[in-house]
Design an enzyme around this catalytic site. Structure first.
Site, PDB file in Angstrom:
ATOM      1  N   GLU A  33       1.507 -39.401 -19.088  1.00  0.00           N
ATOM      2  CA  GLU A  33       0.658 -40.532 -19.136  1.00  0.00           C
ATOM      3  C   GLU A  33       0.413 -40.933 -17.474  1.00  0.00           C
ATOM      4  O   GLU A  33       0.102 -42.180 -17.118  1.00  0.00           O
ATOM      5  CB  GLU A  33       1.430 -41.583 -19.533  1.00  0.00           C
ATOM      6  CG  GLU A  33       2.221 -41.516 -20.766  1.00  0.00           C
ATOM      7  CD  GLU A  33       1.448 -41.844 -22.169  1.00  0.00           C
ATOM      8  OE1 GLU A  33       0.201 -42.360 -21.808  1.00  0.00           O
ATOM      9  OE2 GLU A  33       1.877 -41.868 -23.123  1.00  0.00           O
TER      10      GLU A  33
HETATM   11  C1  FAD Z   1       6.098 -32.125 -22.086  1.00  0.00           C
HETATM   12  C2  FAD Z   1       4.652 -32.796 -21.817  1.00  0.00           C
HETATM   13  C3  FAD Z   1       3.755 -33.490 -23.004  1.00  0.00           C
HETATM   14  C4  FAD Z   1       2.671 -33.881 -22.634  1.00  0.00           C
HETATM   15  N1  FAD Z   1       1.818 -34.404 -23.613  1.00  0.00           N
HETATM   16  C5  FAD Z   1       0.702 -34.394 -23.488  1.00  0.00           C
HETATM   17  C6  FAD Z   1      -0.202 -34.627 -24.701  1.00  0.00           C
HETATM   18  O1  FAD Z   1       0.191 -35.167 -25.786  1.00  0.00           O
HETATM   19  N2  FAD Z   1      -1.588 -34.759 -24.525  1.00  0.00           N
HETATM   20  C7  FAD Z   1      -2.168 -34.494 -23.241  1.00  0.00           C
HETATM   21  O2  FAD Z   1      -3.495 -34.433 -23.090  1.00  0.00           O
HETATM   22  N3  FAD Z   1      -1.566 -34.127 -22.132  1.00  0.00           N
HETATM   23  C8  FAD Z   1      -0.221 -34.089 -22.234  1.00  0.00           C
HETATM   24  N4  FAD Z   1       0.751 -33.685 -21.212  1.00  0.00           N
HETATM   25  C9  FAD Z   1       0.026 -33.323 -19.683  1.00  0.00           C
HETATM   26  C10 FAD Z   1       0.327 -34.498 -18.805  1.00  0.00           C
HETATM   27  O3  FAD Z   1      -0.345 -35.494 -18.996  1.00  0.00           O
HETATM   28  C11 FAD Z   1      -0.100 -33.644 -17.469  1.00  0.00           C
HETATM   29  O4  FAD Z   1       0.933 -32.718 -17.287  1.00  0.00           O
HETATM   30  C12 FAD Z   1      -0.013 -34.604 -16.306  1.00  0.00           C
HETATM   31  O5  FAD Z   1      -1.001 -35.572 -16.447  1.00  0.00           O
HETATM   32  C13 FAD Z   1      -0.034 -33.875 -14.925  1.00  0.00           C
HETATM   33  O6  FAD Z   1      -1.137 -32.817 -15.224  1.00  0.00           O
HETATM   34  P1  FAD Z   1      -0.824 -31.502 -14.618  1.00  0.00           P
HETATM   35  O7  FAD Z   1       0.367 -30.937 -15.296  1.00  0.00           O
HETATM   36  O8  FAD Z   1      -1.864 -30.599 -14.895  1.00  0.00           O
HETATM   37  O9  FAD Z   1      -0.560 -31.746 -13.082  1.00  0.00           O
HETATM   38  P2  FAD Z   1      -1.406 -31.643 -11.755  1.00  0.00           P
HETATM   39  O10 FAD Z   1      -2.387 -32.436 -12.057  1.00  0.00           O
HETATM   40  O11 FAD Z   1      -1.786 -30.167 -11.537  1.00  0.00           O
HETATM   41  O12 FAD Z   1      -0.528 -32.275 -10.619  1.00  0.00           O
HETATM   42  C14 FAD Z   1       0.576 -31.381  -9.886  1.00  0.00           C
HETATM   43  C15 FAD Z   1       0.922 -32.314  -8.926  1.00  0.00           C
HETATM   44  O13 FAD Z   1       0.065 -32.767  -7.917  1.00  0.00           O
HETATM   45  C16 FAD Z   1      -0.013 -34.283  -7.875  1.00  0.00           C
HETATM   46  N5  FAD Z   1      -1.573 -34.656  -7.740  1.00  0.00           N
HETATM   47  C17 FAD Z   1      -2.388 -34.197  -8.342  1.00  0.00           C
HETATM   48  N6  FAD Z   1      -3.728 -34.780  -8.311  1.00  0.00           N
HETATM   49  C18 FAD Z   1      -3.423 -35.429  -7.298  1.00  0.00           C
HETATM   50  C19 FAD Z   1      -3.842 -36.356  -6.486  1.00  0.00           C
HETATM   51  N7  FAD Z   1      -5.504 -36.539  -6.556  1.00  0.00           N
HETATM   52  N8  FAD Z   1      -3.475 -36.904  -5.456  1.00  0.00           N
HETATM   53  C20 FAD Z   1      -2.291 -36.938  -5.195  1.00  0.00           C
HETATM   54  N9  FAD Z   1      -1.542 -35.865  -5.968  1.00  0.00           N
HETATM   55  C21 FAD Z   1      -2.104 -35.226  -6.956  1.00  0.00           C
HETATM   56  C22 FAD Z   1       0.541 -34.636  -9.227  1.00  0.00           C
HETATM   57  O14 FAD Z   1       1.086 -36.094  -9.029  1.00  0.00           O
HETATM   58  C23 FAD Z   1       1.632 -33.964  -9.193  1.00  0.00           C
HETATM   59  O15 FAD Z   1       2.796 -34.169  -8.581  1.00  0.00           O
HETATM   60  C24 FAD Z   1       1.794 -33.320 -21.431  1.00  0.00           C
HETATM   61  C25 FAD Z   1       2.772 -32.850 -20.339  1.00  0.00           C
HETATM   62  C26 FAD Z   1       4.006 -32.507 -20.696  1.00  0.00           C
HETATM   63  C27 FAD Z   1       4.868 -31.892 -19.508  1.00  0.00           C
END
Ligand code: FAD
Length: 596
Positions: free
Chosen positions: A408
């Site tokens: 989220e």
């Molecule tokens: C168990 C699970 C269930 C999920 N369910 C769903 C679902 O139902 N539908 C769906 O669409 N998604 C889902 N997700 C995805 C989830 O919403 C994303 O994992 C989350 O939004 C983070 O994206 P990412 O994993 O690509 O991390 P990234 O965006 O790569 O982030 C990695 C790190 O970098 C930081 N970061 C990234 N951008 C910035 C910035 N601009 N400034 C500062 N810091 C930054 C983040 O805070 C984090 O610490 C799920 C994830 C998990 C693990």
């Protein structure tokens, strides 16, 4: 005596103005119907879900589907939907209450429920046309069908609008062909429909689609992800290869998908806050019970100050989270009512009501997901070696809690949004930050009408937390102007000040309201928790404001600002923190559970 009109604050306005305790909704204000609903859900969770708690650790995805079906039979999958779509047509506070108590036993059910009722159903309910609503909502509300929300991609996580999934319109305009890869999709293993976000041509923004799950239509699922927690929550990749989707399945407007995605997430965030409350209550209760029964040095470990300190802090955070969550929920509902009475449709009102409080949604998501994690962590410590064992329920509570800080929108992204949204409102002229900032510089007091002898210091402190926030936000803005958003570490610190101000004020107002309608004696434990919460918040405010001052204020001016901040967060009479913790813990220990 004439009664004063209720002060209704808009989203973000809490930081500028005071709410009076009588105008703030508290969990003690639940209607009889809401209390009955709460008891029914607790009874259901205790009877049907808790006995299987350990089975949820064995990647038993069918068990989650079975639980969701039963939750559907109770009508809880459609609490927020109108009757005509098979829902219960309940208000926003009731939908928060449902997600709160459904989510306490296991993160697997909590995630399945949150994904289905929040981010999968709501895009259709809030943005779908009448035909789409009639076709999909009744089946989703009953649990005949389940839904998933497909936004995240391998290269588009936090940067959600950068997805590469494409939707190509056929020459005759009858259908789109969707191709792309979605990952981390909750409920994917048993979803009947997917809400899919894809880009049409070179549109600036993505577009939303309702896509029925059909393996003969170019849809393939990846294997179940191997995860740290929420073991029985289905999480898979979903691959779309030229998946044919009728043109009428486009959701909302072309190019409008990012708006849908973000609005669904606003609701998802506040509900994730609520969804981390009952996990805390249950963690506190099982930890208390363990501490009362575990004998070391010839006595229950609950006799020890080291254990009492943990139980007191766990309960205090939970009490604060409840206070803030239900306050915000009621504020959202008031806004929805206001929009509806001005002639806006029900869906539009809900959309705008939550959007108005998007800042508070982020505050609650961040604060309560982190409190849940700390609560489970301290619970493990109370269990000692047993806490590290997969046979103890607190172990899975800790692992399950970890995801709340990631999905989220990560807590970092949400922290930055808190300040970003506040500044956006100020720029648009809907929040006047400058006048209070100037008042603080000129040492003028914010309005402070609330009175309570026993919580007088706390009333002043909460007012001053806001002043410290506004002072430092103003200083940061003076220094960086519109470039402030490039200084993330400042934003993170400032957001912590805003979070503490909101949770402290909500806790304070709840307790004062309850003192006013009962007595100080009746609210002894709640007063103690309020004092403890605000004391701990003052320590955070001290630390975070020091970080900001040291980093952005010229050395020659630092002493003056320090003087001003320190003056604001001082007590006239320092609370005896050890005594407060002992008293709070003694109450929980004597009741053998979280009891507020
Ligand atoms: C168990 C699970 C269930 C999920 N369910 C769903 C679902 O139902 N539908 C769906 O669409 N998604 C889902 N997700 C995805 C989830 O919403 C994303 O994992 C989350 O939004 C983070 O994206 P990412 O994993 O690509 O991390 P990234 O965006 O790569 O982030 C990695 C790190 O970098 C930081 N970061 C990234 N951008 C910035 C910035 N601009 N400034 C500062 N810091 C930054 C983040 O805070 C984090 O610490 C799920 C994830 C998990 C693990």
């Amino acid at each position: 005596m004439p009664t004063k009109d209720k002060i209704k604050l808009n989203g973000g306005e809490f930081i500028l103005k005071e709410s009076l305790s009588n105008d703030v909704f508290t969990p003690e204000d639940f209607s009889d119907e809401q209390k009955m609903m709460k008891e029914t859900i607790i009874d259901f969770m205790d009877r049907e879900i808790w006995p299987d708690k350990m089975k949820y650790e064995e990647k038993d995805y069918d068990l989650t589907v079975h639980a969701m079906k039963k939750i559907g039979e109770l009508g809880l999958l459609g609490v927020s939907l109108e009757d005509k779509y098979g829902g219960m047509g309940m208000d926003f506070v009731s939908t928060m209450l449902a997600v709160d108590y459904v989510s306490g036993v296991t993160g697997s059910v909590a995630t399945a429920y949150g994904a289905h009722t929040g981010i999968a159903i709501l895009p259709i309910y809030l943005f779908g046309n009448e035909d789409q609503k009639q076709k999909y909502l009744p089946k989703l509300a009953s649990g005949e069908w389940f839904g998933s929300y497909c936004l995240t991609e391998p290269t588009a996580g936090s940067d959600a609008n950068s997805g590469k999934t494409k939707a190509v319109l056929s020459d005759d305009g009858s259908h789109y062909k969707i191709s792309g890869q979605k990952m981390w999709i909750s409920n994917a293993g048993f979803a009947d429909i997917f809400i899919v976000f894809a880009r049409i041509e070179n549109d600036k923004n993505i577009t939303g689609f309702i896509v029925p799950n059909d393996s003969n239509n170019g849809i393939k699922l990846g294997e179940e992800e191997k995860k740290l927690g929420i073991h029985s929550s289905s999480t898979r990749q979903v691959f779309f290869t030229e998946t044919k989707v009728p043109a009428e399945n486009l959701l909302g407007e072309r190019n409008g998908g990012f708006k849908i995605a973000m609005n669904a997430l606003n609701v998802g965030r506040i509900k994730l806050g609520a969804g981390n409350l009952d996990g805390q209550r249950r963690s506190i209760s099982i930890s208390t019970d363990y501490a009362n029964n575990r004998i070391q040095f010839k006595q229950p470990i609950s006799n020890f100050g080291a254990i009492k300190e943990k139980l007191a802090s766990m309960a205090t955070s939970c009490y604060a989270g409840e206070s803030a969550c239900y306050r915000a929920a009621s504020d959202v509902q008031s806004k929805i009512d206001e929009f509806e009475s001005n002639g806006m449709s029900k869906q539009e009102s809900e959309l705008k009501g939550v959007e108005e409080f998007a800042l508070e949604c982020s505050i609650l998501k961040v604060a309560i997901s982190e409190d849940m994690q700390i609560c489970a962590d301290e619970g493990i410590q109370i269990f000692g070696g047993m806490g590290f064992s997969a046979e103890a329920p607190i172990e899975s509570a800790w692992r399950d809690a970890r995801i709340g800080r990631i999905y989220e929108g990560t807590n970092e992204i949400n922290r930055m949004l808190i300040i970003g949204m506040l500044l956006k409102k100020a720029m648009k002229g809907s929040l006047d930050i400058m006048t209070p900032y100037q008042d603080i510089i000129n040492n003028k007091s914010l309005e402070n009408e609330e009175k309570s002898d026993i919580l007088n210091d706390e009333i002043n402190l909460v007012e001053n937390f806001k002043k410290v926030f506004l002072l430092l936000l103003g200083k940061a803005f003076e220094k960086y102007g519109a470039e402030i958003d490039k200084n993330q570490q400042i934003l993170l610190s400032l957001s912590d000040l805003a979070i503490e101000a909101y949770l402290s004020e909500s806790t304070l107002k709840r307790t004062i309201k309850n003192i006013n309608r009962s007595s100080e004696k009746d609210q002894t434990d709640q007063i103690n928790m309020t004092k403890l919460y605000i004391y701990e918040a003052s320590q955070i405010v001290q630390k975070k404001s020091s970080d900001v001052i040291n980093s952005i204020i010229d050395l020659k001016d630092q002493a003056d600002i320090y003087l001003s901040v320190n003056d604001k967060i001082k007590y006239s009479k320092n609370p005896n923190i050890f005594d407060l913790k002992t008293k709070i813990a003694d109450k929980i220990i004597s009741e053998n559970k979280y009891c507020f």
